[in-house]
Design an enzyme around this catalytic site. Structure first.
Site, PDB file in Angstrom:
ATOM      1  N   HIS B 114       0.851  -1.182   0.000  1.00  0.00           N
ATOM      2  CA  HIS B 114       0.000   0.000   0.000  1.00  0.00           C
ATOM      3  C   HIS B 114       0.894   1.242   0.000  1.00  0.00           C
ATOM      4  CE1 HIS B 114      -1.855   3.175   2.729  1.00  0.00           C
ATOM      5  NE2 HIS B 114      -2.584   3.239   1.649  1.00  0.00           N
ATOM      6  N   ARG B 118      -0.507  12.285  -0.217  1.00  0.00           N
ATOM      7  CA  ARG B 118      -1.665  13.172  -0.298  1.00  0.00           C
ATOM      8  C   ARG B 118      -1.285  14.610   0.074  1.00  0.00           C
ATOM      9  NH1 ARG B 118      -1.785   9.603   3.717  1.00  0.00           N
ATOM     10  NH2 ARG B 118      -1.737  10.413   5.835  1.00  0.00           N
ATOM     11  N   HIS B 149      12.547  -1.969   4.612  1.00  0.00           N
ATOM     12  CA  HIS B 149      12.743  -0.900   5.599  1.00  0.00           C
ATOM     13  C   HIS B 149      14.025  -0.105   5.349  1.00  0.00           C
ATOM     14  CE1 HIS B 149       9.475  -0.857   8.542  1.00  0.00           C
ATOM     15  NE2 HIS B 149       9.291  -2.126   8.225  1.00  0.00           N
TER      16      HIS B 149
END
Lengths: 307, 307
Positions: B114, B118, B149
């Site tokens: 995911h 924004r 990571h």
């Protein structure tokens, strides 16, 4: 006999027994498995689940009775302008017991059904009843839906002629997937805070409420008998998967029982037993013109009079 | 060049283009289908979905830019003691644009991913950035998780050494399925209101935010390459189904993007493209002792240091 939480809860356990027994006969293959659990903050439950039966793919008939500090959100609605948090020392105590049922059948022509009867009591003496039965057919069969609503109306009319129209409307409003602009199924009846808001005669309300619980088994076993031997195709199973997706959406986004369970640190496996064994989502799926799927989609509306 | 909503949104559309193109190459079979939509209250979007590819079973890379009256819930947090409702005539205006991605692969050894970046702006001049990338492997492969990571840390460290620990922690907290007491996956980074709360230099924040967006494609295509040819069994697929069930639970119960979409009358099919083609639930499933499923289950924890 005095009406109190103990004998209401005993009655609920009896209801759970009789429903499980009726469903096992109707399934003819699988048996319920029972698990007893306790809740750290008070109370516990008796979860009964059925899996991979001849008719029922996954479902549960759960009894629980929980109590303790009333969760904050119970007060939020009535206490605008405050933080809604009560002082821990003076925190009101609640007691809630109920039987909750969700059944997901294998055959897409057998409808999903949900039933709940619940008793709620606060230590200030307030107590109320809630409940309802609603049906979510993957394929809406008008005759079956009429049968379903007529049976619920009969239960209501026996007690109060205002109940069916009122509680049928309430179910239409409650079992509505707002973001999809569609109902979860064909509705049924739904009521809450009976006593508090509708009618103050607790004993009469209790009699009605018990009749709702007792109506469940004969109604659903009849719907099983009518539909369990229907042949189905891969396309029917695919549509079932999508309808189950909508069912999961409703339960996870809107259902107050689920919310209550999650917020009161309920037993998660018992709360989420309502979710189907499999569900599916497809981007922007639109049923074919004049297909049975389209016919069902068009009936997922509030306000249809089925009786 | 001036930084304004128009060129931020244009940049986002370019990001959507480049990610779709990279994913189509990595998949090797399926292509994205595009749908343009408009929102009644203002704005719209460009939804791109991929279905039944060689690698990707279902997913979307969506761009949207919506504006209009700011929804009430944006103010609730800051206005305790009032109803949170603003007068319609003076209602503040918002503008929000972003790219959101969720990808569900076929092979259970390829992780779900995911990403979201924004931009948000209010007509009083406030503006902020949010975003993040997080990974939900069905089977946690330690080496891949370290790679993931480490790549995110490199993006963060380039801009601010405090970002990775802070935003990694934020992802652990955010992508947490409270009722399951487990994380959705192995986390990643998550940040919100960057500018408002973290660092007031909008230009620098924007550079970091763009780098997050640009990091997505190379990271995920690498994870695809590493895992797409691994053999899998029915048991692996079954576990994938259950993990997808948890993914659906998180998105429907907790995800703020989903909530924002539902509350602002967003385009439902674009919002819920995050849901998998199939998902499953099993009552009280417990992985076998010493199985790879159990190993994964044990790593669904906050606070693991992967770098």
């Amino acid at each position: 006999m005095e009406i109190n939480r103990e004998n209401i809860s005993s009655w609920l356990m009896g209801l759970q027994d009789s429903i499980c027994s009726a469903l096992e006969s109707a399934d003819g293959n699988s048996k319920f498995k029972e698990e007893n659990w306790t809740r750290e903050e008070g109370g516990g439950g008796r979860t009964r689940v059925i899996t991979d039966g001849a008719v029922l793919e996954k479902g549960g008939v759960n009894y629980s009775a929980v109590f303790g500090n009333a969760p904050d959100f119970l007060f939020r609605e009535k206490e605008h302008g405050t933080s809604g948090k009560a002082n821990t020392e003076t925190k009101p105590q609640f007691y809630a017991s109920g039987v909750s049922i969700v059944l997901h059948p294998i055959n897409p022509f057998v409808p999903i059904i949900h039933m709940n009867v619940r008793y709620f009591e606060m230590d200030n003496g307030t107590r109320w009843l809630g409940g309802g039965i609603d049906l979510s057919p993957h394929y809406i069969v008008e005759e079956d839906t009429r049968f379903f609503h007529t049976a619920l109306k009969a239960v209501c009319d026996k007690h109060n002629l205002e109940y069916y129209p009122k509680f049928k409307h309430w179910a239409d409003e409650y079992f509505y997937i707002t973001h999809r602009k569609e109902t979860r199924g064909v509705g049924g009846i739904f009521f809450d805070r009976l006593n508090d808001s509708v009618n103050m005669d607790f004993e009469k309300n209790l009699a009605f409420w018990k009749d709702v619980g007792l109506a469940f088994a004969p109604i659903y076993t009849e719907l099983i008998t009518r539909n369990k031997n229907k042949n189905y195709t891969d396309a029917n199973k695919h549509w079932q998967l999508l309808r189950r997706g909508r069912y999961a959406e409703f339960n996870l986004v809107y259902d107050k029982g689920t919310k209550f369970g999650l917020e009161t640190n309920g037993r998660i496996e018992s709360i989420l037993m309502s979710l189907p064994k499999t569900a599916g989502w497809e981007y922007n799926f639109v049923p074919e013109k004049n297909s049975p799927e389209e016919a069902t989609q068009k009936l997922l509306l509030k306000g249809i009079n089925w009786v």
